[in-house]
Design an enzyme around this catalytic site. Structure first.
Site, short mmCIF file in Angstrom:
data_model
loop_
_atom_site.label_atom_id
_atom_site.label_comp_id
_atom_site.label_asym_id
_atom_site.label_seq_id
_atom_site.Cartn_x
_atom_site.Cartn_y
_atom_site.Cartn_z
N CYS A 1 4.12 5.04 -4.01
CA CYS A 1 3.77 4.45 -5.30
C CYS A 1 4.22 5.30 -6.49
O CYS A 1 4.48 4.81 -7.56
CB CYS A 1 2.27 4.18 -5.37
N HIS B 1 -4.03 -2.25 7.07
CA HIS B 1 -2.57 -2.37 7.13
C HIS B 1 -1.87 -1.10 7.59
O HIS B 1 -0.67 -1.11 7.82
CB HIS B 1 -2.02 -2.87 5.77
N GLN C 1 -5.48 7.55 6.63
CA GLN C 1 -4.34 8.05 7.41
C GLN C 1 -4.78 8.63 8.75
O GLN C 1 -3.94 9.06 9.54
CB GLN C 1 -3.59 9.12 6.62
N THR D 1 -17.54 -14.93 -0.63
CA THR D 1 -17.19 -15.48 0.67
C THR D 1 -16.39 -14.46 1.47
O THR D 1 -15.34 -14.01 1.02
CB THR D 1 -16.35 -16.77 0.49
N THR E 1 -8.09 1.42 -1.53
CA THR E 1 -8.35 1.72 -2.93
C THR E 1 -9.69 1.16 -3.37
O THR E 1 -10.48 1.82 -4.04
CB THR E 1 -7.21 1.17 -3.81
#
Lengths: 396, 376
Positions: B321, B199, B179, B235, B70
């Site tokens: 979602c 992920h 994807q 960082t 995102t």
């Protein structure tokens, strides 16, 4: 017919008596860059042949970085010197290709053939026209060039000529010590020396804590880029802190750089002779900075008796940058870390240093003792061109 | 547990987690620090980046780490919009995008940008003629995902790029490859900007990347310190970056072998579910086997999802979602309200076993019979 890679030596072919030494070294260097691939290398006085089953692209890509190669061709070896047989084979090869126009280039090292190269080309060209439909000869801008080399025992046929990097095989002209600073120029100077067959070791001066580990890492990664042409590269790292601080404390500041360079030259010359290197190599370019005026070079150079080769002496900065980009050292060189030439910089360095003054000032500091100490404790790193195993391998 | 929701997220690989832990412990230094600990962390991070660059066949400098897909999408779309708004304010996207793309486009619309949605054909393929028509002189960006998240439809990015660049060589092409990575082969040469996240490839959550071709400039949307990460200053998340690099390496080996295996599992499910009248298989010839979408006539997808959950079988309905609304992707391809109102997505992995699929098919039958009976 087996596809083979041929190598043309170019300038090497002028070496008469010791050509075998040059070729042996070239073969060694080629095998070094190809050592993880399945290849065989053979050679005669005119050509080197590289046989590989399925690594053509990779082999070609790597050969482009080997000095001493002037041209690379991919083609076939016909085990015959019979002109009629060669013709038939050429037709077979051409039938696999798509083209509208062609020309034939012949070379004849087999002088027993009772004809000239021009005749051979005409003869083959006519035969090709007769046997393949809808094609024309175009000597200016052909779609395809048929190169044929009539040799003593066999015949070579190929269609492409890839330009090699040129120069002499690294190591054929002995060893030199490169003063590697981390800037843009010195890696390029090293590259040019290697191109002329000089095997390079490098020397770097560090001044911790005034210079950082990052500056040292930068020099190591530059050395790694040079090692690609050199098989491997020995890097000598001199701790220069004590000498530099002594100079800064005791010597008039307009002579800081001059004296510092004299010390570096002295140390380099000692390391060079210990390592059997015959010359010093550095990236100095006439007039670039105060220490590179002719008077400065003179005043600095007097402390060593071995030749100092400055491949970039007459290069413009922009040309040096172009070369640095070409050999992929530029991006590393411009990383902003202090090195020992950029710390302790006087406001107004002397442009025309006097040798007498240098000698006089140097007497103030016990430099011989400090040099002895720096050399005794210097660090040596052997840098391999290929990453042996990444230190983070288990994490990645 | 039978996990069949790999397109929502994946379990973090053991080796990846191990890398994360070791890096957190042994390389905690801030890569922006000048001292040894910082340099050590930076060297490790650079090696990780180098590995990613080699896998994606790009330059290390073309990689910016982000917080996930995102964020990458935001940086790409808003970054292009901010940088080129003087050249034009027209943006094209497809009807098969992830919701985040639509949310960003809605925001850009409030700033005065005009958004066009390119059509697709009945197989979900981008309508090339329509795309050609839509591209104008002031089109600054086209964003089309490599693989759609609901139906798994894969777009021919190379052809799309050719069309875009032919119509307007200045138009930038972004693709959300979330994807696609680790499932099918992808080429960065096809795009100017690309979005990835860790992920979905057995990496940790909270790390993604934006690929930006070095010839393309975008404006940063985040400001801060740090010389080496201009688009995402601050960082760097070294442990996440290193873990991401490892996950990417593991996910991109044996892609074809894994795909063939997954194809067989997919086929098995399709054959089994075809026989139900109330099940429609939403699969076109461009769907990748990792994602299998079905529609349920007369049964609410969410009810079915929870019924499967009773047996510890996990799938998703519409997208994870946004449930209970129409599936926009199914709508875009089938233009059928019934079909789009109740969809289930079964997403597969090389970790899925044939036994798991057999069990899924068995319990699917049980639940289907029970729930469809209720409606009659």
């Amino acid at each position: 017919m087996e596809k083979v890679i041929f190598i043309k030596y170019g300038e090497l072919s002028t070496k008469k008596d010791n050509i075998n030494f040059f070729l042996k070294k070239l073969k060694e260097n080629i095998l070094f860059v190809l050592d993880d691939l399945d290849v065989q290398v053979t050679y005669d006085l005119g050509r080197m042949f590289i046989y590989t089953k399925n690594n053509f692209d990779e082999v070609l890509a790597r050969l482009k970085n080997v000095f001493g190669i002037h041209e690379i061709n991919v083609g076939v070896v016909i085990d015959s010197t019979d002109i009629e047989e060669v013709k038939k084979e050429v037709i077979m090869l051409l039938k696999e290709k798509e083209f509208k126009t062609f020309k034939v280039e012949s070379k004849r090292t087999n002088k027993k053939l009772n004809t000239t190269s021009v005749e051979l080309s005409k003869n083959l060209g006519a035969y090709i026209l007769k046997n393949i439909a809808n094609i024309k000869v175009d000597v200016h801008k052909p779609d395809i060039v048929v190169y044929v080399e009539y040799r003593l025992n066999n015949t070579l046929v190929y269609f492409d000529a890839i330009k090699g990097i040129g120069g002499y095989p690294v190591g054929t002209l002995g060893k030199g010590l490169l003063m590697l600073s981390g800037g843009i120029d010195s890696p390029v100077a090293g590259y040019l020396a290697m191109k002329r067959g000089v095997k390079i070791e490098a020397i770097y001066f560090e001044s911790p804590p005034h210079t950082s580990i990052e500056a040292k890492n930068k020099v190591i990664s530059l050395a790694k880029k040079l090692a690609k042409y050199n098989n491997e590269l020995v890097l000598h790292i001199i701790n220069f802190t004590e000498i530099q601080e002594e100079i800064y404390k005791n010597i008039p500041h307009d002579y800081l750089i001059t004296i510092m360079r004299r010390m570096m030259y002295r140390i380099s010359a000692i390391i060079a002779s210990k390592r059997n290197a015959k010359i010093l190599v550095n990236g100095e370019s006439i007039g670039q900075v105060a220490s590179q005026t002719l008077t400065s070079m003179n005043a600095i150079g007097e402390v060593v008796s071995m030749p100092v080769i400055r491949p970039l002496a007459c290069f413009d900065k922009l040309d040096i940058i172009d070369l640095a980009k070409k050999i992929d050292t530029y991006e590393t060189s411009i990383l902003p870390f202090e090195d020992c030439c950029t710390i302790f910089v006087p406001k107004h360095p002397v442009i025309n240093p006097l040798k007498e003054k240098c000698r006089e000032y140097e007497k103030i500091i016990p430099y011989e003792e400090m040099i002895y100490h720096a050399i005794k404790n210097h660090e040596v790193i052997k840098i391999k061109a290929k990453e042996e195993s990444n230190e983070f391998k288990d994490l990645l | 547990m039978i996990y069949l929701d790999y397109s929502a997220t994946t379990p973090t690989g053991f080796e990846v987690l191990d890398t994360y832990n070791k890096t957190s412990k042994d390389f905690f230094g801030n890569p922006n620090s000048l001292h040894e600990l910082g340099v050590k962390a930076k060297n490790l991070m650079n090696s990780a980046t180098k590995q990613i660059a080699e896998i994606l066949n790009v330059n290390e400098k073309e990689i910016t780490y982000t917080g996930g897909a995102t964020m990458s999408n935001n940086m790409a779309l808003i970054g292009v919009a901010m940088h080129y708004h003087k050249k034009g304010k027209h943006i094209i996207t497809s009807k098969l995008e992830h919701p985040s793309i639509y949310q960003i486009c809605n925001y850009l619309e409030t700033l005065g940008f005009e958004i066009s949605y390119v059509n697709n054909d009945e197989d979900g393929l981008i309508d090339f003629d329509n795309l050609k028509e839509l591209i104008r002189d002031d089109t600054i960006l086209v964003s089309i995902c490599a693989v759609n998240s609901e139906l798994g439809i894969r777009q021919p990015l190379k052809m799309i790029r050719q069309i875009i660049k032919k119509e307007n060589s200045q138009t930038i092409f972004h693709s959300d490859m979330t994807q696609a990575i680790g499932k099918v082969s992808i080429s960065m040469h096809d795009v100017d900007l690309a979005t990835f996240t860790a992920h979905k490839i057995y990496g940790p959550k909270g790390i993604g990347l934006l690929y930006k071709n070095s010839n393309v400039e975008i404006s940063p949307i985040l400001y801060g310190s740090g010389k080496n990460n201009l688009l995402n200053p601050g960082t760097p998340a070294v442990p996440l970056i290193v873990a991401f690099s490892k996950a990417l390496r593991l996910a991109t080996t044996d892609i074809e072998k894994r795909e063939r295996f997954i194809e067989r599992l997919n086929e098995k499910i399709v054959v089994a579910l075809k026989k139900y009248n109330g099940v429609m298989i939403n699969k076109t010839k461009y769907s990748i086997p990792h994602i299998l979408n079905i529609s349920l006539r007369n049964i609410k997808a969410e009810t079915f999802l929870h019924a499967l959950e009773e047996y510890e079988i996990y799938v998703s309905s519409n997208t994870a979602c946004s449930s209970a609304t129409l599936s926009s992707s199914v709508m875009a391809v089938y233009n059928d309200q019934v079909r789009a109102s109740s969809t289930l997505r079964i997403s597969l992995s090389h970790l899925t076993t044939t036994d798991e699929i057999n069990k899924f098919i068995y319990y699917f039958d049980q639940i289907y019979c029970k729930l469809s009976g209720l409606h009659h």
